[in-house]
Design an enzyme around this catalytic site. Sequence first.
Site, PDB file in Angstrom:
ATOM      1  N   GLU A   1      -0.473  -8.476   5.182  1.00  0.00           N
ATOM      2  CA  GLU A   1      -0.227  -8.776   6.420  1.00  0.00           C
ATOM      3  C   GLU A   1      -1.698  -8.690   7.530  1.00  0.00           C
ATOM      4  OE1 GLU A   1      -0.021  -6.139   4.750  1.00  0.00           O
ATOM      5  OE2 GLU A   1      -0.315  -3.912   5.935  1.00  0.00           O
TER       6      GLU A   1
ATOM      7  N   HIS B   1      -3.161  -5.546   1.402  1.00  0.00           N
ATOM      8  CA  HIS B   1      -2.459  -5.829   2.837  1.00  0.00           C
ATOM      9  C   HIS B   1      -2.455  -7.389   3.121  1.00  0.00           C
ATOM     10  CE1 HIS B   1      -2.027  -1.740   3.604  1.00  0.00           C
ATOM     11  NE2 HIS B   1      -3.174  -1.558   3.170  1.00  0.00           N
TER      12      HIS B   1
ATOM     13  N   ILE C   1      -7.143  -0.788   1.713  1.00  0.00           N
ATOM     14  CA  ILE C   1      -7.386   0.248   2.522  1.00  0.00           C
ATOM     15  C   ILE C   1      -6.998   1.687   1.820  1.00  0.00           C
ATOM     16  CG2 ILE C   1      -7.290   1.460   5.038  1.00  0.00           C
ATOM     17  CD1 ILE C   1      -6.333  -1.450   5.944  1.00  0.00           C
TER      18      ILE C   1
ATOM     19  N   CYS D   1       0.740  -1.410  -0.134  1.00  0.00           N
ATOM     20  CA  CYS D   1       0.083  -0.075   0.188  1.00  0.00           C
ATOM     21  C   CYS D   1       0.982   1.290   0.049  1.00  0.00           C
ATOM     22  CB  CYS D   1      -1.031   0.092   1.106  1.00  0.00           C
ATOM     23  SG  CYS D   1      -2.451   1.031   0.894  1.00  0.00           S
TER      24      CYS D   1
END
Length: 188
Positions: free
Chosen positions: A166, A164, A127, A79
């Site tokens: 993670e 993402h 996001i 990101c």
Amino acid sequence: MKIAVLALQGAFIEHEQRLQQLGAETFEVRQLADWLQPMDGLVLPRGESTVQMRLLDQLGLLKPVQEAILRGLPVLGTCAGMILLSSGYLGTMNIRVRRNAYGRQLGSFHTVGQVEGIGEDVPMTFIRAPYIEEILSPDCRPLAQVDGRMVAAQQGCQLATAFHPELDADLRLHQHFLQMARHNVIVG
Ligand code: GLN
């Protein structure tokens, strides 16, 4: 295997957790002194790319990080991290990105998709994500698309995702990154 995680701003703990789950050691880079230790790879996490750029510059980390990546240090940018790698920022990766491409507040969503070299049904959480508008050199290849937009790419030792990995339990993307770091031969 020792992976540096840029920890100036944004969210980086989840990256450390994923990498540790896979048996890697991690350390946080908060200042220049942290940078001066051996590492096999670097993670650039989510956050605000403009703030991260400013802090990198103020802390004297911008050039060292840029040069290490250009010398072949394996890097994973997610990101804001992908934005940092792109043209106009650190510029180590030959991609042009569009920031906040899915809208500022309404733009967070989750999907699954195929990522080349990683597999099917890879969870993708976005996001306020960027997407890759243009790939600027043939040695950089797109790895994934969502709604016709490029959301992941790899160029040599540089791996970038607009989403993402993670934040989801699926470890394949971090595993792929650790494999890149393991097989990396830095020619000095
Ligand atoms: N919108 C942020 C930026 O432009 C990126 C958001 C994120 O990292 N989740 O830097």
